[in-house]
Write a protein that holds these residues in place. Structure first.
Motif, short mmCIF file in Angstrom:
data_model
loop_
_atom_site.label_atom_id
_atom_site.label_comp_id
_atom_site.label_asym_id
_atom_site.label_seq_id
_atom_site.Cartn_x
_atom_site.Cartn_y
_atom_site.Cartn_z
N HIS A 80 -0.30 3.23 3.94
CA HIS A 80 0.35 2.51 5.04
C HIS A 80 -0.57 1.46 5.67
O HIS A 80 -0.14 0.34 5.95
N ILE A 117 11.37 4.29 13.79
CA ILE A 117 12.48 4.23 14.76
C ILE A 117 12.15 5.03 16.02
O ILE A 117 12.57 4.65 17.12
N GLY A 174 5.56 -1.30 -0.17
CA GLY A 174 6.05 -0.01 0.35
C GLY A 174 7.31 -0.14 1.17
O GLY A 174 7.78 -1.26 1.45
N ALA A 175 7.85 0.98 1.56
CA ALA A 175 9.08 1.02 2.37
C ALA A 175 8.92 0.22 3.66
O ALA A 175 9.86 -0.42 4.13
N SER A 176 7.72 0.24 4.21
CA SER A 176 7.53 -0.38 5.52
C SER A 176 7.67 -1.91 5.48
O SER A 176 8.01 -2.51 6.49
N ASP A 196 1.63 8.63 0.85
CA ASP A 196 0.81 8.30 -0.32
C ASP A 196 -0.41 7.46 0.06
O ASP A 196 -0.95 6.73 -0.76
N GLY A 237 17.53 1.37 6.68
CA GLY A 237 16.84 2.59 6.24
C GLY A 237 17.63 3.87 6.48
O GLY A 237 17.25 4.93 5.99
N ASP A 245 3.70 10.53 12.55
CA ASP A 245 4.23 9.61 11.55
C ASP A 245 3.44 8.29 11.53
O ASP A 245 3.28 7.64 12.57
N PRO A 246 2.99 7.86 10.35
CA PRO A 246 2.22 6.60 10.28
C PRO A 246 3.04 5.38 10.72
O PRO A 246 2.51 4.51 11.44
N GLY A 247 4.29 5.31 10.32
CA GLY A 247 5.10 4.14 10.67
C GLY A 247 5.40 4.07 12.17
O GLY A 247 5.46 2.98 12.74
N ASN A 269 -0.99 -1.40 3.15
CA ASN A 269 0.28 -2.15 3.07
C ASN A 269 0.41 -3.13 4.23
O ASN A 269 0.69 -4.31 4.04
N THR A 297 10.35 8.60 12.00
CA THR A 297 10.02 7.30 11.38
C THR A 297 9.63 6.33 12.49
O THR A 297 9.63 6.67 13.67
N LYS A 353 13.57 11.11 6.62
CA LYS A 353 13.70 9.86 5.86
C LYS A 353 12.35 9.51 5.25
O LYS A 353 11.30 9.92 5.75
N GLY A 354 12.38 8.70 4.21
CA GLY A 354 11.14 8.22 3.61
C GLY A 354 10.42 9.30 2.82
O GLY A 354 10.91 10.43 2.67
P1 ADP Z 1 5.82 4.08 1.62
O1 ADP Z 1 6.46 5.26 2.27
O2 ADP Z 1 6.71 3.38 0.65
O3 ADP Z 1 4.48 4.40 1.06
P2 ADP Z 1 4.51 3.00 3.94
O4 ADP Z 1 3.50 4.07 3.71
O5 ADP Z 1 3.98 1.62 4.11
O6 ADP Z 1 5.60 3.00 2.80
O7 ADP Z 1 5.36 3.32 5.25
C1 ADP Z 1 5.73 4.63 5.58
C2 ADP Z 1 6.45 4.61 6.93
O8 ADP Z 1 7.67 3.91 6.80
C3 ADP Z 1 6.84 5.99 7.42
O9 ADP Z 1 5.79 6.57 8.15
C4 ADP Z 1 8.07 5.72 8.27
O10 ADP Z 1 7.74 5.50 9.63
C5 ADP Z 1 8.62 4.46 7.70
N1 ADP Z 1 9.85 4.72 6.97
C6 ADP Z 1 9.99 5.21 5.72
N2 ADP Z 1 11.29 5.30 5.39
C7 ADP Z 1 12.00 4.87 6.47
C8 ADP Z 1 13.39 4.70 6.77
N3 ADP Z 1 14.33 5.02 5.86
N4 ADP Z 1 13.75 4.22 7.98
C9 ADP Z 1 12.80 3.89 8.89
N5 ADP Z 1 11.48 4.02 8.66
C10 ADP Z 1 11.08 4.50 7.48
#
Ligand code: ADP
Ligand code: MG
Length: 205
Positions: free
Chosen positions: A37, A130, A77-79, A34, A120, A180-182, A40, A128, A165-166
């Motif tokens: 990242h 990870i 966000g998830a991160s 979205d 996660g 992957d952005p994370g 965030n 991800t 995931k995510g």
């Molecule tokens: P959101 O997905 O809530 O918008 P961000 O964009 O800040 O949050 O972060 C997205 C990143 O978070 C993904 O690219 C991925 O690497 C990481 N991520 C998402 N869900 C998980 C999870 N369950 N375990 C580990 N990393 C995750």
């Protein structure tokens, strides 16, 4: 040995590098996420640097626990909770030692990465953060430089993977072909270790 100053520098260097790379992180998060990242993490790490300057925690563990807590409370966000857990759990594992050696840090970071996997539910290969963090921790016994290379390679290796995931997992097969952005930001975090370390120059060891 690594002291509180080293860990503060790790966070400051990460803040600068996330700030510099925020647009790229957000661009990576647009086809398979979205597009938030970069913003965030920029918001999160800026808050981390600010609180570390204000509160000046005195041990490596306290620096990372405070940084992790700040990420959790600042990033929606998830991160945020994931990186926050990584740093907080790593900090807790360092205890209240004034200085830690690299082996102890590697062990603590492994505990932090395990906590992220537990929170996660992601395993290596799920596309991800990870996928950058696990190879980095595995390589850490060979030094920060080796960990950096491993994290960067791990991040690049997420491109052909399908996200499990995510947010990106909602896309199913359409998540294939994008880095992957994370995992990319996790490589920045690990790369910052070498910069924090080389800033020590003299009086190390
Ligand atoms: P959101 O997905 O809530 O918008 P961000 O964009 O800040 O949050 O972060 C997205 C990143 O978070 C993904 O690219 C991925 O690497 C990481 N991520 C998402 N869900 C998980 C999870 N369950 N375990 C580990 N990393 C995750
Ligand atoms: Mg996102």
């Amino acid at each position: 040995m690594l002291d509180a100053d080293f860990f503060r520098r790790w966070m400051t260097v990460t803040t600068a590098s996330v700030d510099r790379e925020a647009d790229r992180l957000t661009a990576l998060d647009s086809p398979i996420g979205d597009a938030d990242h970069g913003s965030n993490l920029r918001r999160g790490f800026t808050a981390v640097s600010t609180v570390l300057e204000k509160e000046a925690p005195e041990t490596p563990g306290a620096v990372l626990v405070l940084a992790g807590r700040q990420l959790i409370s600042t990033v929606g966000g998830a991160s945020g909770p994931l990186y926050g857990t990584l740093l907080r759990r790593t900090g807790k594992a360092l205890g209240d030692a004034a200085e830690v050696d690299e082996a102890r840090f590697a062990e603590a970071l492994r505990a932090g990465v395990d906590a992220v996997m537990q929170l996660g539910g992601a395993a290596p290969g799920d596309k991800t953060m990870i996928d950058a963090l696990v190879p980095a921790v595995d390589a850490l016994s060979h030094g920060f430089g080796a960990a950096r290379v491993a994290a960067e390679q791990g991040a690049e290796a997420t491109t052909p993977l399908q996200a499990r995931k995510g947010r990106a997992s909602y896309l199913g097969e359409r998540s294939i072909g994008h880095q992957d952005p994370g995992a990319t930001s996790a490589a920045l975090l690990i790369a910052a270790l070498t910069d924090a370390d080389s800033d020590t120059h003299t009086d190390k060891e």
